[in-house]
Design a protein around this motif. Structure first.
Motif, PDB file in Angstrom:
ATOM      1  N   GLU A  31      50.187  41.970  41.994  1.00 52.69           N
ATOM      2  CA  GLU A  31      49.920  42.903  40.908  1.00 52.69           C
ATOM      3  C   GLU A  31      48.491  43.431  41.004  1.00 52.69           C
ATOM      4  O   GLU A  31      47.620  42.809  41.607  1.00 52.69           O
ATOM      5  N   SER A  32      48.267  44.591  40.387  1.00 53.83           N
ATOM      6  CA  SER A  32      46.949  45.215  40.355  1.00 53.83           C
ATOM      7  C   SER A  32      46.436  45.248  38.924  1.00 53.83           C
ATOM      8  O   SER A  32      47.145  45.695  38.017  1.00 53.83           O
ATOM      9  N   LEU A  33      45.227  44.769  38.721  1.00 59.68           N
ATOM     10  CA  LEU A  33      44.593  44.904  37.422  1.00 59.68           C
ATOM     11  C   LEU A  33      44.271  46.378  37.182  1.00 59.68           C
ATOM     12  O   LEU A  33      43.947  47.114  38.117  1.00 59.68           O
ATOM     13  N   ASN A  34      44.347  46.831  35.935  1.00 60.34           N
ATOM     14  CA  ASN A  34      43.925  48.181  35.600  1.00 60.34           C
ATOM     15  C   ASN A  34      42.919  48.110  34.463  1.00 60.34           C
ATOM     16  O   ASN A  34      42.933  47.170  33.664  1.00 60.34           O
TER      17      ASN A  34
ATOM     18  N   LEU B 157      50.840  48.282  41.548  1.00 61.82           N
ATOM     19  CA  LEU B 157      50.279  49.626  41.497  1.00 61.82           C
ATOM     20  C   LEU B 157      51.356  50.653  41.163  1.00 61.82           C
ATOM     21  O   LEU B 157      51.173  51.512  40.293  1.00 61.82           O
ATOM     22  N   ALA B 158      52.494  50.555  41.838  1.00 60.71           N
ATOM     23  CA  ALA B 158      53.562  51.530  41.632  1.00 60.71           C
ATOM     24  C   ALA B 158      54.156  51.441  40.232  1.00 60.71           C
ATOM     25  O   ALA B 158      54.416  52.466  39.595  1.00 60.71           O
TER      26      ALA B 158
ATOM     27  N   TYR C 280      43.169  46.973  44.186  1.00 62.75           N
ATOM     28  CA  TYR C 280      44.208  47.036  45.216  1.00 62.75           C
ATOM     29  C   TYR C 280      43.557  46.728  46.566  1.00 62.75           C
ATOM     30  O   TYR C 280      42.498  47.281  46.855  1.00 62.75           O
ATOM     31  N   PRO C 281      44.147  45.901  47.432  1.00 65.63           N
ATOM     32  CA  PRO C 281      45.376  45.126  47.198  1.00 65.63           C
ATOM     33  C   PRO C 281      45.200  44.108  46.068  1.00 65.63           C
ATOM     34  O   PRO C 281      44.087  43.658  45.806  1.00 65.63           O
TER      35      PRO C 281
ATOM     36  N   TYR D 277      39.431  49.487  43.624  1.00 65.94           N
ATOM     37  CA  TYR D 277      38.492  48.445  44.052  1.00 65.94           C
ATOM     38  C   TYR D 277      39.219  47.402  44.895  1.00 65.94           C
ATOM     39  O   TYR D 277      40.193  46.802  44.443  1.00 65.94           O
ATOM     40  N   ASP D 278      38.736  47.185  46.099  1.00 64.03           N
ATOM     41  CA  ASP D 278      39.239  46.133  46.989  1.00 64.03           C
ATOM     42  C   ASP D 278      38.215  45.011  46.962  1.00 64.03           C
ATOM     43  O   ASP D 278      37.157  45.115  47.589  1.00 64.03           O
ATOM     44  N   TRP D 279      38.514  43.941  46.222  1.00 63.06           N
ATOM     45  CA  TRP D 279      37.549  42.850  46.086  1.00 63.06           C
ATOM     46  C   TRP D 279      37.256  42.214  47.439  1.00 63.06           C
ATOM     47  O   TRP D 279      38.142  42.102  48.295  1.00 63.06           O
TER      48      TRP D 279
END
Length: 338
Positions: A150-153, A212-213, A229-230, A292-294
């Motif tokens: 999952e992606s945080l928003n 994301l989707a 993302y990822p 943002y890609d951590w």
């Protein structure tokens, strides 16, 4: 983009298993918490259609989307109590019953891919262990489906752990709230269906919603212009679980059709999420969304915090300890261990 697996297996099941079931018909009332237009919602619609086709109409499913009958967290009990027949939400909603439910759905900091988690469920002893837990509540676990990380928003930058300080975000119930609170965030537990309104009104700064989707499908990025993302923090799996007396009353052929359709759902969802996440990734910058890609170090900090919390949870009940040890052993078995 719509992806559907159509195989010879479906045809064989339709001819063989459907005929074997004879004239008996099955009707199931199932609730999920996904919007029908989301990636998961569309795959669930395909699941309903596949079951009907493979059974030659002998199995009819009345599917309720977006928690239309009861709140998402109440779906499991509604199925157990006979209001519904099956639950297609998320096991982690039930952590108030037993912390072990957290490890049914989301280990957090455990698996890197949905296929690894599915391997634990289907060949690593996960399904059997889950049913040991569910049997106490009159429910039977059939299968799981998850698209990916999952992606945080967020409505504000979320470039790394330092941005989590005082960050108000929607969190599902369970272990995640504790992990993020330790990292300085202010998690607010709320129903999945309340996320959009809470973002719009400023009750929360961001949310742990989905991939994301799916976040795109929900319209979240119309408001929240920052995302990760990822994904790295969560890969929460939804389930199909039915009231045990209902499940045991089904002909074996009907059970096999439903189990097979659930596995097709899981596979289709993984493929669809892979493709649609890529499409979303390309399109979001044009909508003003910053991605943002951590860093590896920031991801490691989260994973360490998560797995430390695993051990704290494992002390809470014997069932939770069983799940933690099962996941740890399987992670080592497939070469993910340190």
């Amino acid at each position: 983009m719509r992806l559907t697996t159509t195989t010879a297996l479906a045809g064989l099941l339709a001819l063989g298993l459907g005929a074997a079931a004879g004239a008996q018909t099955t009707t199931l009332r199932i609730q999920n918490h996904q919007a029908p237009e989301s990636t998961s919602g569309r795959m669930i619609a395909d699941f309903v259609e596949n079951v009907q086709r493979m059974s030659d109409g002998e199995i009819q499913i009345e599917m309720f989307y977006s928690s239309a009958v009861v709140a998402s967290a109440e779906t499991f009990d509604a199925a157990a109590d006979g209001i519904l027949d099956c639950d297609m939400t998320n096991g982690s909603y039930q952590t108030g019953k037993n912390p072990a439910f957290q490890f049914v759905a989301d280990t957090m900091g455990g698996y890197d891919t949905p296929l690894q988690y599915q391997a634990w469920v289907n060949v690593g002893g996960g399904k059997e262990l889950i049913n040991e837990l569910y049997s106490e509540y009159g429910m039977t676990f059939i299968g799981a489906h998850v698209g990916g990380q999952e992606s945080l928003n967020s409505t504000k930058p979320i470039a790394g752990p330092e941005d989590l300080k005082d960050w108000k975000f929607r969190s599902p119930p369970g272990m995640e709230s504790e992990i993020f609170a330790e990292l300085g965030a202010s998690p607010i537990v709320m129903d999945f269906t309340e996320i959009f309104t809470a973002l719009e009104t400023g009750i929360i700064d961001g949310a742990d919603a989905s991939s994301l989707a799916v976040n795109v499908g929900l319209g979240i990025y119309d408001i929240a212009k920052h995302t990760t993302y990822p994904g790295f923090h969560s890969m929460s799996s939804d389930q199909l679980a039915c009231r045990t007396d209902v499940w045991e009353s089904l002909p074996d052929a009907h059970k096999a059709i439903i189990e097979s359709a659930e596995k097709v759902l899981a596979f289709d969802l993984m493929m669809a999420t892979l493709v649609e996440n890529g499409e979303a990734l390309s399109a979001l910058p044009e909508k003003g969304v910053t991605i943002y890609d951590w860093s590896a170090e920031d991801r490691a900090a989260f994973r360490t915090a998560a797995q430390t919390t695993w051990e704290e949870w494992a002390e809470r009940t014997p069932e939770t300890r069983k799940f933690v040890e099962s996941h740890k052993a399987f992670i080592e078995r497939i070469g993910l261990g340190d």
